[in-house]
Every structure is written in structure tokens, then in C-alpha cells.
Design a protein around this motif. Structure first.
Motif, short mmCIF file in Angstrom:
data_model
loop_
_atom_site.label_atom_id
_atom_site.label_comp_id
_atom_site.label_asym_id
_atom_site.label_seq_id
_atom_site.Cartn_x
_atom_site.Cartn_y
_atom_site.Cartn_z
N MET A 114 -35.58 -29.61 -13.42
CA MET A 114 -36.61 -29.79 -12.39
C MET A 114 -37.01 -28.47 -11.74
O MET A 114 -38.17 -28.25 -11.42
N THR A 115 -36.01 -27.58 -11.57
CA THR A 115 -36.29 -26.28 -10.97
C THR A 115 -37.28 -25.48 -11.81
O THR A 115 -38.17 -24.80 -11.28
N LEU A 116 -37.13 -25.57 -13.14
CA LEU A 116 -38.05 -24.88 -14.04
C LEU A 116 -39.48 -25.40 -13.87
O LEU A 116 -40.44 -24.62 -13.84
N ILE A 117 -39.61 -26.71 -13.76
CA ILE A 117 -40.93 -27.32 -13.62
C ILE A 117 -41.57 -26.91 -12.30
O ILE A 117 -42.75 -26.52 -12.25
N VAL A 118 -40.79 -26.96 -11.22
CA VAL A 118 -41.31 -26.57 -9.90
C VAL A 118 -41.73 -25.10 -9.89
O VAL A 118 -42.80 -24.73 -9.40
N GLY A 119 -40.86 -24.24 -10.44
CA GLY A 119 -41.18 -22.82 -10.48
C GLY A 119 -42.42 -22.52 -11.30
O GLY A 119 -43.26 -21.72 -10.90
N GLY A 120 -42.52 -23.18 -12.46
CA GLY A 120 -43.69 -22.97 -13.31
C GLY A 120 -44.98 -23.44 -12.67
O GLY A 120 -46.01 -22.76 -12.74
N LEU A 121 -44.91 -24.61 -12.02
CA LEU A 121 -46.09 -25.13 -11.34
C LEU A 121 -46.48 -24.27 -10.14
O LEU A 121 -47.66 -24.04 -9.88
N LEU A 122 -45.48 -23.80 -9.40
CA LEU A 122 -45.75 -22.99 -8.22
C LEU A 122 -46.39 -21.65 -8.58
O LEU A 122 -47.19 -21.10 -7.82
N MET A 123 -46.06 -21.16 -9.77
CA MET A 123 -46.60 -19.87 -10.21
C MET A 123 -48.13 -19.89 -10.26
O MET A 123 -48.78 -18.89 -9.94
N VAL A 124 -48.71 -21.02 -10.65
CA VAL A 124 -50.16 -21.08 -10.86
C VAL A 124 -50.94 -20.92 -9.56
O VAL A 124 -51.77 -20.01 -9.46
N PRO A 125 -50.73 -21.77 -8.53
CA PRO A 125 -51.51 -21.59 -7.30
C PRO A 125 -51.21 -20.28 -6.58
O PRO A 125 -52.09 -19.70 -5.93
N MET A 126 -49.97 -19.79 -6.71
CA MET A 126 -49.64 -18.53 -6.04
C MET A 126 -50.39 -17.36 -6.70
O MET A 126 -50.84 -16.44 -6.01
N TRP A 127 -50.52 -17.42 -8.04
CA TRP A 127 -51.28 -16.36 -8.70
C TRP A 127 -52.77 -16.47 -8.35
O TRP A 127 -53.42 -15.45 -8.12
N VAL A 128 -53.30 -17.69 -8.28
CA VAL A 128 -54.71 -17.87 -7.91
C VAL A 128 -54.96 -17.30 -6.52
O VAL A 128 -55.95 -16.60 -6.28
N GLY A 147 -48.78 -11.00 -3.41
CA GLY A 147 -48.28 -10.64 -4.73
C GLY A 147 -46.76 -10.69 -4.76
O GLY A 147 -46.15 -11.17 -5.72
N GLY A 148 -46.14 -10.23 -3.69
CA GLY A 148 -44.69 -10.29 -3.59
C GLY A 148 -44.16 -11.70 -3.50
O GLY A 148 -43.08 -12.01 -4.01
N MET A 149 -44.91 -12.58 -2.87
CA MET A 149 -44.47 -13.96 -2.71
C MET A 149 -44.41 -14.71 -4.05
O MET A 149 -43.73 -15.73 -4.16
N MET A 150 -45.09 -14.19 -5.07
CA MET A 150 -44.98 -14.81 -6.38
C MET A 150 -43.56 -14.69 -6.92
O MET A 150 -43.16 -15.42 -7.83
N GLY A 151 -42.78 -13.78 -6.33
CA GLY A 151 -41.39 -13.64 -6.74
C GLY A 151 -40.58 -14.90 -6.53
O GLY A 151 -39.61 -15.14 -7.26
N PHE A 152 -40.96 -15.73 -5.56
CA PHE A 152 -40.22 -16.98 -5.33
C PHE A 152 -40.38 -17.93 -6.51
O PHE A 152 -39.43 -18.62 -6.90
N ALA A 153 -41.57 -17.98 -7.08
CA ALA A 153 -41.79 -18.83 -8.26
C ALA A 153 -40.96 -18.32 -9.43
O ALA A 153 -40.32 -19.10 -10.15
N SER A 154 -40.95 -17.01 -9.62
CA SER A 154 -40.14 -16.41 -10.70
C SER A 154 -38.66 -16.68 -10.49
O SER A 154 -37.92 -16.95 -11.44
N LEU A 155 -38.23 -16.61 -9.23
CA LEU A 155 -36.82 -16.83 -8.93
C LEU A 155 -36.41 -18.27 -9.25
O LEU A 155 -35.30 -18.52 -9.76
N LEU A 156 -37.28 -19.22 -8.97
CA LEU A 156 -36.98 -20.61 -9.32
C LEU A 156 -36.85 -20.77 -10.83
O LEU A 156 -35.98 -21.51 -11.32
N ILE A 157 -37.69 -20.08 -11.59
CA ILE A 157 -37.59 -20.13 -13.05
C ILE A 157 -36.26 -19.54 -13.50
O ILE A 157 -35.58 -20.10 -14.37
N VAL A 158 -35.86 -18.43 -12.90
CA VAL A 158 -34.58 -17.80 -13.25
C VAL A 158 -33.42 -18.75 -12.96
O VAL A 158 -32.50 -18.91 -13.78
N ILE A 159 -33.45 -19.40 -11.81
CA ILE A 159 -32.39 -20.35 -11.45
C ILE A 159 -32.36 -21.51 -12.45
O ILE A 159 -31.29 -21.97 -12.88
N GLY A 204 -46.21 -19.58 -16.59
CA GLY A 204 -45.66 -20.64 -15.74
C GLY A 204 -45.78 -22.00 -16.38
O GLY A 204 -44.84 -22.81 -16.35
N LEU A 205 -46.93 -22.29 -16.99
CA LEU A 205 -47.13 -23.58 -17.64
C LEU A 205 -46.19 -23.73 -18.84
O LEU A 205 -45.76 -24.85 -19.17
#
Length: 202
Positions: A1-15, A41-53, A166-167
């Protein structure tokens, strides 16, 4: 689930980031909610961190492909995790110096698990494609900026390294979750199919 949340979060944060930064290498530095494009731009790190977790949460499965899988696994963690932590700490997107590390790790993981039935085919393809996306995005940095800016390259770069990347993790996480759910359902069905033992049968 963490991977899905991180991947989805990456999209709106990049937009959000790209609308503040602009489509070329020139930073238009618009602001939103008091934060500059650099901050978001730095806040996109949270999405990446969720993917890493999420990746680390599947350590046993991903490392099971042998030595190359273990190497690939740790390359992915380092290539994604270190920049994510730096983004958050600095509140700015750091240069993609470790992107080749993550790309190599993803391709190694895909190759190591190419015949592994425990990892669904969709997951293996997602690993390979995300690795190729990062490779293509990094190679774009080797082209002179004046050439790239004519094609709004910064936006294209983000589509490869953030949106599609992210997708890809959303597909990976959803496919793996579906496989695990199917296995649990089969196990429950198998247990129900076993007739109860009667004392009269002893």
C-alpha cells in the motif's frame, strides 16, 4: 500500500512543482501557500521516501533472486533514498546524481527475477520500465540546455522521472497486492476444502 500511495502522491506533487518552476531550465520561481518552487521541489522527497519504505517492506521477496537481486535492491534503496532524504532536509530538489544508481538497481532486479514465479510478470515489467525511464531521464541531462529548452525539456524530464515513474510503482504495488490476495484466498479455500476429522474415523 505504501508503494501505491507514494507513486500516486508523486504525480500531483510534480504537477504542483512544475507549474511553479516552469517548463524549461529557467526557474520562474512562482509561489504557492508561501512556498517557492524550490521548496515544493523538495517536498517531492516525501513521495520518494514512501516508495523507498514500500520497496524495503518487500525486501525478502526482492532479494530472493540471488546476488544480482540483492545488489539491485540496495542500489535502488540508495539511489532513491539518499536523494529523498536530501530533498526533505534541504527543502529543495537535489541534482539527480544518484539516478543512474537507482536505474541500474531496477534493471538488475528485473533481470534477476525474470523467471521468478513469486513475482508477477506485471511487477517484473514495471521494474524494468521504471529503470529505463530513469535512464532516459538522466541521459537528457547530457544534452546542452539551450537545445533542450526549445522542447520544454524540464517538463518532459519530470514526466519520465516523476509521473511515469510514480505510476510504475502504483502498477507494481497493485499487482503485488492482487497476487498476495489471490494466494491468501486460495489458502483459505484449501483449508475449507479439508473435511473435519471425526473420532469415528480414528
Amino acid at each position: 500500500m505504501t508503494l501505491i500511495v507514494g507513486g500516486l502522491l508523486m504525480v500531483p506533487m510534480w504537477v504542483r512543482f512544475t507549474t511553479l518552476h516552469g517548463p524549461t531550465s529557467f526557474n520562474e520561481n512562482r509561489h504557492w501557500l508561501g512556498g517557492s518552487s524550490i521548496f515544493w521541489g523538495g517536498m517531492m522527497g516525501f513521495a520518494s521516501l514512501l516508495i523507498v519504505i514500500g520497496v524495503y517492506g518487500h525486501r525478502a521477496l526482492l532479494e530472493a533472486g540471488g546476488r544480482s537481486a540483492r545488489i539491485g535492491f540496495w542500489l535502488v534503496l540508495a539511489g532513491l533514498g539518499i536523494p529523498a532524504l536530501a530533498d526533505i532536509a534541504l527543502r529543495a530538489a537535489v541534482p539527480p546524481f544518484l539516478m543512474p544508481l537507482a536505474a541500474t538497481g531496477l534493471i538488475l532486479l528485473a533481470a534477476a527475477h525474470r523467471h521468478d514465479p513469486a513475482l508477477p510478470m506485471t511487477c517484473r515489467v514495471a521494474l524494468l520500465i521504471t529503470g529505463l525511464l530513469l535512464s532516459a531521464a538522466f541521459l537528457m541531462n547530457l544534452v546542452p540546455l539551450e537545445t533542450l529548452d526549445r522542447f520544454q525539456w524540464y517538463r518532459l524530464y519530470g514526466i519520465l522521472s516523476n509521473v511515469l515513474f510514480g505510476l510504475g510503482w502504483v502498477v507494481f504495488g497493485a499487482s503485488l497486492a492482487w497476487k498476495q490476495q489471490a494466494v491468501r484466498s486460495q489458502e483459505r479455500s484449501g483449508l475449507r476444502a479439508v473435511p473435519p476429522v471425526s473420532l469415528d474415523d480414528a
